[in-house]
Design a protein around this motif. Structure first.
Motif, PDB file in Angstrom:
ATOM      1  N   TYR A  16       0.809  -1.280  -0.120  1.00 38.71           N
ATOM      2  CA  TYR A  16      -0.272  -0.140   0.327  1.00 38.71           C
ATOM      3  C   TYR A  16       0.578   1.326  -0.184  1.00 38.71           C
ATOM      4  CZ  TYR A  16      -3.956  -3.374   1.176  1.00 38.71           C
ATOM      5  OH  TYR A  16      -4.451  -4.669   0.941  1.00 38.71           O
ATOM      6  N   GLY A  17       2.073   1.440   0.582  1.00 42.33           N
ATOM      7  CA  GLY A  17       2.553   2.498   0.831  1.00 42.33           C
ATOM      8  C   GLY A  17       3.075   3.001  -0.241  1.00 42.33           C
ATOM      9  N   THR A  18       3.589   2.143  -1.139  1.00 44.18           N
ATOM     10  CA  THR A  18       4.108   2.486  -2.805  1.00 44.18           C
ATOM     11  C   THR A  18       3.216   3.478  -2.929  1.00 44.18           C
ATOM     12  OG1 THR A  18       3.272   0.351  -3.559  1.00 44.18           O
ATOM     13  CG2 THR A  18       6.042   0.563  -2.531  1.00 44.18           C
ATOM     14  N   LYS A  19       2.623   2.697  -3.343  1.00 45.05           N
ATOM     15  CA  LYS A  19       0.916   3.064  -4.462  1.00 45.05           C
ATOM     16  C   LYS A  19       0.710   4.843  -3.869  1.00 45.05           C
ATOM     17  CE  LYS A  19      -2.168   0.127  -5.684  1.00 45.05           C
ATOM     18  NZ  LYS A  19      -3.765  -0.954  -5.061  1.00 45.05           N
ATOM     19  N   GLU A  58     -10.762   0.369  -7.331  1.00 46.20           N
ATOM     20  CA  GLU A  58      -9.937  -0.332  -8.203  1.00 46.20           C
ATOM     21  C   GLU A  58     -10.441  -1.639  -6.855  1.00 46.20           C
ATOM     22  OE1 GLU A  58      -5.528   0.649  -8.511  1.00 46.20           O
ATOM     23  OE2 GLU A  58      -5.667   0.378  -6.621  1.00 46.20           O
ATOM     24  N   GLU A  59     -10.072  -1.457  -5.766  1.00 42.59           N
ATOM     25  CA  GLU A  59      -9.725  -2.621  -4.593  1.00 42.59           C
ATOM     26  C   GLU A  59     -10.729  -2.339  -3.630  1.00 42.59           C
ATOM     27  OE1 GLU A  59      -6.692  -4.410  -3.501  1.00 42.59           O
ATOM     28  OE2 GLU A  59      -5.675  -2.097  -3.459  1.00 42.59           O
ATOM     29  N   PRO A  60     -11.459  -2.924  -2.605  1.00 43.54           N
ATOM     30  CA  PRO A  60     -11.891  -2.742  -1.303  1.00 43.54           C
ATOM     31  C   PRO A  60     -11.021  -2.198  -0.622  1.00 43.54           C
ATOM     32  CG  PRO A  60     -12.934  -5.145  -2.150  1.00 43.54           C
ATOM     33  CD  PRO A  60     -11.742  -4.350  -3.336  1.00 43.54           C
ATOM     34  N   PHE A  61     -11.209  -1.476   0.462  1.00 43.91           N
ATOM     35  CA  PHE A  61     -10.665  -0.847   1.508  1.00 43.91           C
ATOM     36  C   PHE A  61      -9.677  -2.686   2.201  1.00 43.91           C
ATOM     37  CE2 PHE A  61     -12.306   3.247   3.154  1.00 43.91           C
ATOM     38  CZ  PHE A  61     -11.631   3.674   1.449  1.00 43.91           C
ATOM     39  N   LEU A  82      -5.059   9.379   4.085  1.00 42.04           N
ATOM     40  CA  LEU A  82      -6.248  10.274   3.806  1.00 42.04           C
ATOM     41  C   LEU A  82      -6.294  10.583   2.920  1.00 42.04           C
ATOM     42  CD1 LEU A  82      -6.468  12.555   7.153  1.00 42.04           C
ATOM     43  CD2 LEU A  82      -6.899  10.199   7.227  1.00 42.04           C
ATOM     44  N   TYR A  83      -5.676  10.639   1.941  1.00 40.09           N
ATOM     45  CA  TYR A  83      -6.369  11.595   0.503  1.00 40.09           C
ATOM     46  C   TYR A  83      -6.249  10.073  -0.295  1.00 40.09           C
ATOM     47  CZ  TYR A  83      -3.432  15.637   1.291  1.00 40.09           C
ATOM     48  OH  TYR A  83      -3.741  17.018   2.184  1.00 40.09           O
ATOM     49  N   TYR A  84      -5.492   9.019   0.292  1.00 42.98           N
ATOM     50  CA  TYR A  84      -5.578   7.832  -0.694  1.00 42.98           C
ATOM     51  C   TYR A  84      -7.144   7.246  -0.351  1.00 42.98           C
ATOM     52  CZ  TYR A  84      -4.724   2.641  -1.509  1.00 42.98           C
ATOM     53  OH  TYR A  84      -5.715   1.025  -0.769  1.00 42.98           O
ATOM     54  N   LEU A  85      -7.681   7.400   0.833  1.00 40.92           N
ATOM     55  CA  LEU A  85      -8.743   6.848   1.678  1.00 40.92           C
ATOM     56  C   LEU A  85      -9.874   7.576   0.418  1.00 40.92           C
ATOM     57  CD1 LEU A  85      -8.250   6.406   5.417  1.00 40.92           C
ATOM     58  CD2 LEU A  85      -8.223   4.561   3.896  1.00 40.92           C
ATOM     59  N   ILE A  86      -9.467   8.790   0.691  1.00 40.12           N
ATOM     60  CA  ILE A  86     -10.960   9.143  -0.044  1.00 40.12           C
ATOM     61  C   ILE A  86     -11.198  10.115  -1.387  1.00 40.12           C
ATOM     62  CG2 ILE A  86     -11.204  10.858   1.952  1.00 40.12           C
ATOM     63  CD1 ILE A  86      -9.866  12.526   1.226  1.00 40.12           C
ATOM     64  N   ASP A  87     -10.113   8.923  -2.131  1.00 40.74           N
ATOM     65  CA  ASP A  87      -9.944   8.784  -3.214  1.00 40.74           C
ATOM     66  C   ASP A  87     -10.531   8.365  -4.126  1.00 40.74           C
ATOM     67  OD1 ASP A  87      -9.032   9.703  -6.302  1.00 40.74           O
ATOM     68  OD2 ASP A  87      -6.885   8.115  -5.546  1.00 40.74           O
ATOM     69  N   PRO A  88     -11.343   8.580  -4.803  1.00 40.65           N
ATOM     70  CA  PRO A  88     -12.595   7.718  -5.459  1.00 40.65           C
ATOM     71  C   PRO A  88     -12.041   6.646  -6.219  1.00 40.65           C
ATOM     72  CG  PRO A  88     -13.662  10.202  -5.801  1.00 40.65           C
ATOM     73  CD  PRO A  88     -11.969   9.743  -5.109  1.00 40.65           C
TER      74      PRO A  88
END
Length: 341
Positions: A200-203, A240-243, A229-235
């Protein structure tokens, strides 16, 4: 071609029946367990299942703790009725967080970062047939080995329905943003979590950091909180995949508007709520207690506030909207440190 079409029709009918049957038994409260539905080995010394103990025990009915849990159930029903216009059908995938204890008649929906390691340890003691005595004797990593505990998804539709009717169903929740900060701290600031850094970090760094260094793109081990947080709220993230389960919303893991939970425990009152559940099983009489340890560190409200200091009100609002249902369903107040207006 005709045979293929018939096969498709039969498959569709079977799948439809599976989903409908599972949904049917979750749409309302389950006040009394079905006597003898899966044998009597999990009944307590009183001759009652945990579900019967909860709803039929005269000793519990007027205790402050019992009434508090009754109010939590009522709130769940009210919020679900208000905000869930169309209740979808459950699939087997939705049941993978529901851990089964056939010995005592329990279904536990685990939510990561809400004492789930210790709850899984307790479930291993309860289901281990005497193999384990003390939950803390079980290494933490053993508690997360899938083969060590059964989930509701491992059963047939008929077996699923019987357990949903007859077993006591419980989950534990936590103030959503404190849980979120705890997940960030554990998965992105600890050097040993290299798997999460790479996965996840690299992405996150690639998408949400301007001019990242080659080392950061390769290692993913220095994700900043605002980038997370930006990653979480990015549509695009959820498209792309579930949380990941560590930051997925509790209601998306446990589906409280589809599964009727009998006990909603809270991290903030963990000790007394855990004792309440175990007393319904009679585990306390057998010397089984929920682990408590002074070594366990947890994220507090003041610590969470510190992480949100540099987040703009615009992004605070978007993040709150993402976790809003957890706040409503489980009766958490909007954190005072947020600037939502």
């Amino acid at each position: 071609m005709r045979k293929s079409r018939v096969h498709r029709m039969v498959l569709a009918t079977c799948l439809g029946s599976l989903l409908l049957v599972i949904f049917y038994f979750q749409s309302g409260p389950s006040p009394v367990a079905e006597d003898g539905i899966l044998g009597s080995s999990w009944f307590s010394k009183t001759g009652r299942s945990p579900l019967q103990m909860l709803y039929d025990s005269n000793q519990l009915q007027h205790s402050p703790l019992h009434l508090a849990h009754q109010k939590r159930r009522e709130l769940l029903n009210q919020v679900c009725d208000r905000y869930t216009r169309k209740r979808r059908l459950l699939s087997p995938e939705d049941l993978r967080h529901l851990v089964v204890d056939d010995e005592h008649g329990l279904l536990y929906c685990y939510v990561p970062k809400v004492a789930c390691t210790n709850w899984k340890r307790v479930m291993m003691v309860l289901t281990g047939g005497g193999k384990y005595r003390d939950p803390l004797d079980i290494p933490a990593h053993e508690a997360h080995v899938p083969a060590n505990l059964k989930t509701l998804a491992d059963y047939s539709p008929a077996e699923i329905n019987r357990r949903l009717r007859a077993y006591l169903k419980f989950l534990f929740v936590r103030e959503p943003f404190e849980r979120l900060v705890s997940a960030y701290r554990n998965k992105f600031t600890r050097s040993y979590n290299t798997a999460f850094h790479r996965r996840y970090g690299t992405k996150i760094i690639q998408r949400h950091r301007k001019h990242p260094s080659p080392e950061a793109l390769a290692r993913g081990d220095d994700v900043r909180f605002e980038e997370f947080l930006y990653y979480l709220i990015d549509p695009h993230t959820r498209k792309e995949e579930p949380f990941n389960e560590h930051w997925e919303r509790a209601h998306s893991l446990c589906h409280p508007c589809l599964v009727h939970y009998d006990v909603v425990g809270k991290y903030e009152t963990l000790e007394e709520d855990a004792a309440y559940v175990l007393s319904l099983v009679g585990a306390d009489q057998a010397g089984i207690h929920f682990p408590t340890s002074s070594k366990i560190t947890h994220t507090t409200g003041s610590e969470a506030a510190h992480f949100f200091e540099g987040i703009s009100p615009f992004y605070q609002r978007r993040l709150f909207n993402l976790y809003k249902m957890d706040y409503l369903l489980f009766n958490y107040s909007i954190p005072s440190y947020l600037r939502l207006r």
